[in-house]
Motif scaffolding. Structure first.
Motif, PDB file in Angstrom:
ATOM      1  N   PHE A  97       0.631  -1.465   0.145  1.00  0.00           N
ATOM      2  CA  PHE A  97       0.138  -0.482  -0.146  1.00  0.00           C
ATOM      3  C   PHE A  97       1.332   1.432  -0.240  1.00  0.00           C
ATOM      4  N   VAL A  98       0.661   1.888  -1.004  1.00  0.00           N
ATOM      5  CA  VAL A  98       1.532   3.484  -0.545  1.00  0.00           C
ATOM      6  C   VAL A  98       0.614   4.432   0.219  1.00  0.00           C
ATOM      7  N   VAL A  99       0.910   4.586   1.289  1.00  0.00           N
ATOM      8  CA  VAL A  99       0.834   5.214   2.219  1.00  0.00           C
ATOM      9  C   VAL A  99       2.038   7.042   2.789  1.00  0.00           C
ATOM     10  N   ASN A 100       1.211   7.991   1.709  1.00  0.00           N
ATOM     11  CA  ASN A 100       2.229   9.195   2.278  1.00  0.00           C
ATOM     12  C   ASN A 100       3.235   8.888   1.321  1.00  0.00           C
ATOM     13  N   GLY A 101       2.994   8.383  -0.092  1.00  0.00           N
ATOM     14  CA  GLY A 101       4.497   8.569  -0.909  1.00  0.00           C
ATOM     15  C   GLY A 101       5.441   7.214  -0.601  1.00  0.00           C
ATOM     16  N   VAL A 102       5.091   6.479   0.860  1.00  0.00           N
ATOM     17  CA  VAL A 102       5.801   5.044   1.153  1.00  0.00           C
ATOM     18  C   VAL A 102       4.580   3.558   0.492  1.00  0.00           C
ATOM     19  N   ALA A 103       5.873   2.912   0.513  1.00  0.00           N
ATOM     20  CA  ALA A 103       5.272   1.280   0.423  1.00  0.00           C
ATOM     21  C   ALA A 103       4.821   0.215   1.139  1.00  0.00           C
ATOM     22  N   ARG A 104       3.786   0.177   2.012  1.00  0.00           N
ATOM     23  CA  ARG A 104       4.198  -0.451   2.965  1.00  0.00           C
ATOM     24  C   ARG A 104       3.365  -1.747   2.546  1.00  0.00           C
ATOM     25  N   VAL A 105       3.288  -2.418   3.694  1.00  0.00           N
ATOM     26  CA  VAL A 105       2.990  -3.886   4.023  1.00  0.00           C
ATOM     27  C   VAL A 105       2.210  -4.468   5.349  1.00  0.00           C
ATOM     28  N   ILE A 106       1.150  -4.991   5.191  1.00  0.00           N
ATOM     29  CA  ILE A 106       0.002  -5.769   6.353  1.00  0.00           C
ATOM     30  C   ILE A 106       1.002  -7.004   6.889  1.00  0.00           C
ATOM     31  N   ILE A 107       0.838  -7.436   8.214  1.00  0.00           N
ATOM     32  CA  ILE A 107       1.998  -8.497   8.644  1.00  0.00           C
ATOM     33  C   ILE A 107       0.722  -8.345   9.703  1.00  0.00           C
ATOM     34  N   ASN A 108       0.095 -10.022   9.311  1.00  0.00           N
ATOM     35  CA  ASN A 108      -0.576 -10.725   9.736  1.00  0.00           C
ATOM     36  C   ASN A 108      -0.452 -10.953  10.898  1.00  0.00           C
ATOM     37  N   GLN A 109      -1.341 -10.946  12.381  1.00  0.00           N
ATOM     38  CA  GLN A 109      -0.875 -11.383  13.706  1.00  0.00           C
ATOM     39  C   GLN A 109      -1.552 -12.455  14.097  1.00  0.00           C
ATOM     40  N   ILE A 110      -1.096 -13.290  15.280  1.00  0.00           N
ATOM     41  CA  ILE A 110      -2.219 -14.492  15.766  1.00  0.00           C
ATOM     42  C   ILE A 110      -2.699 -13.909  16.559  1.00  0.00           C
ATOM     43  N   LEU A 111      -3.794 -14.119  17.259  1.00  0.00           N
ATOM     44  CA  LEU A 111      -4.480 -13.326  17.381  1.00  0.00           C
ATOM     45  C   LEU A 111      -5.975 -14.450  18.530  1.00  0.00           C
ATOM     46  N   ARG A 112      -5.878 -14.687  19.307  1.00  0.00           N
ATOM     47  CA  ARG A 112      -6.735 -15.592  20.433  1.00  0.00           C
ATOM     48  C   ARG A 112      -8.111 -15.768  19.877  1.00  0.00           C
ATOM     49  N   SER A 113      -8.785 -16.419  19.588  1.00  0.00           N
ATOM     50  CA  SER A 113      -9.606 -16.991  19.064  1.00  0.00           C
ATOM     51  C   SER A 113     -10.728 -15.919  20.606  1.00  0.00           C
ATOM     52  N   PRO A 114     -11.804 -15.889  19.986  1.00  0.00           N
ATOM     53  CA  PRO A 114     -13.286 -15.273  21.684  1.00  0.00           C
ATOM     54  C   PRO A 114     -13.430 -16.322  22.541  1.00  0.00           C
ATOM     55  N   GLY A 115     -13.712 -15.961  23.666  1.00  0.00           N
ATOM     56  CA  GLY A 115     -13.172 -16.377  24.876  1.00  0.00           C
ATOM     57  C   GLY A 115     -13.308 -15.337  25.623  1.00  0.00           C
ATOM     58  N   ILE A 116     -12.655 -16.402  27.560  1.00  0.00           N
ATOM     59  CA  ILE A 116     -12.547 -15.626  28.228  1.00  0.00           C
ATOM     60  C   ILE A 116     -11.107 -15.732  29.061  1.00  0.00           C
ATOM     61  N   TYR A 117     -10.184 -15.547  29.338  1.00  0.00           N
ATOM     62  CA  TYR A 117      -8.807 -15.806  30.017  1.00  0.00           C
ATOM     63  C   TYR A 117      -8.499 -15.177  30.486  1.00  0.00           C
ATOM     64  N   TYR A 118      -7.745 -16.328  31.787  1.00  0.00           N
ATOM     65  CA  TYR A 118      -8.171 -15.921  32.936  1.00  0.00           C
ATOM     66  C   TYR A 118      -6.523 -16.197  33.391  1.00  0.00           C
ATOM     67  N   ASN A 119      -5.180 -15.132  33.841  1.00  0.00           N
ATOM     68  CA  ASN A 119      -4.825 -15.182  34.138  1.00  0.00           C
ATOM     69  C   ASN A 119      -4.216 -13.931  35.765  1.00  0.00           C
ATOM     70  N   SER A 120      -3.317 -14.081  36.727  1.00  0.00           N
ATOM     71  CA  SER A 120      -2.739 -13.537  37.679  1.00  0.00           C
ATOM     72  C   SER A 120      -1.763 -12.451  37.030  1.00  0.00           C
TER      73      SER A 120
END
Length: 215
Positions: A113-136
């Protein structure tokens, strides 16, 4: 006789092409599904109703070429226009107007993608699945607090935490939080409904008594 060993050659798919085709599929096909999430807006007196006519949306191609966008330090993008309708029910009056919603960066054949004259790429991220995650975790005072992160199928996520004084908070940002009671009351629940739905209503009652004493 010895059998000849056959080796199969596996060719990796062209990931840039897959990404390019997926982007165009979203722009010219799946964009309609995203626009359908926009609800009808009504006033409190139920007199006016505002809605978008999603099926009549238009995408305006960029006036300049991708190479010129680089030279001019501009964004190579599509402009999205959607007709809107305002209905006045009592007078049975309907007004229509085309609105400019925003610009969508256009992907090149190389997946950039050319944004403000600069070519950029999108890096896919690993996302958590929908749900409830507990932590301390430890707070700034070194005291353990227990948290739960609620990730929905669509929309933002909500983080709840219990501090050392057994108070439950809804975390808005790293520095801001609000009592879970205030959040539930703002969502339209009553005190009775909240107490009937929790496993330990005494915790909520104690927090309410402490607030009354402070007042």
């Amino acid at each position: 006789m010895e059998k000849k060993k056959t080796t199969e050659i596996f060719v990796l798919p062209e990931f840039g092409k897959i990404q390019f085709e997926g982007f165009h599929r979203f722009i010219y096909k799946n964009l309609m599904e995203e626009l359908n999430y926009f609800p009808k807006i009504k006033d409190t007196d139920q007199e006016f109703e505002f809605c978008l006519l999603n099926k009549e949306y238009k995408l305006i191609e960029p006036l300049i070429k991708e190479r010129d966008a680089v030279y001019q330090s501009s964004t190579y993008s599509l402009d999205l226009y959607i007709p809107a309708q305002l209905t006045q029910k009592k007078k049975e009056k309907i007004q229509k107007q085309t609105l400019f919603i925003g610009s969508i960066p256009l992907m090149s054949s190389q997946g950039t993608f050319v944004v403000n004259g600069v070519a950029r790429v999108i890096i896919n991220q690993i996302l958590r699945s929908p749900g409830i995650y507990y932590n301390s975790e430890l707070d700034h005072n070194g005291i353990y607090i227990y948290t739960s992160t609620i990730i929905s199928d669509w929309g933002g996520r909500l983080k709840l935490e219990i501090d050392g004084k057994t108070r439950i908070w809804a975390r808005i940002s790293k520095k801001r939080k609000v009592s879970i009671l205030i959040l539930l009351l703002a969502m339209g629940l009553t005190i009775k409904e909240i107490l009937d739905s929790v496993c330990s209503p005494k915790i909520f009652l104690d927090s309410l008594k402490k607030k009354k004493k402070k007042r």
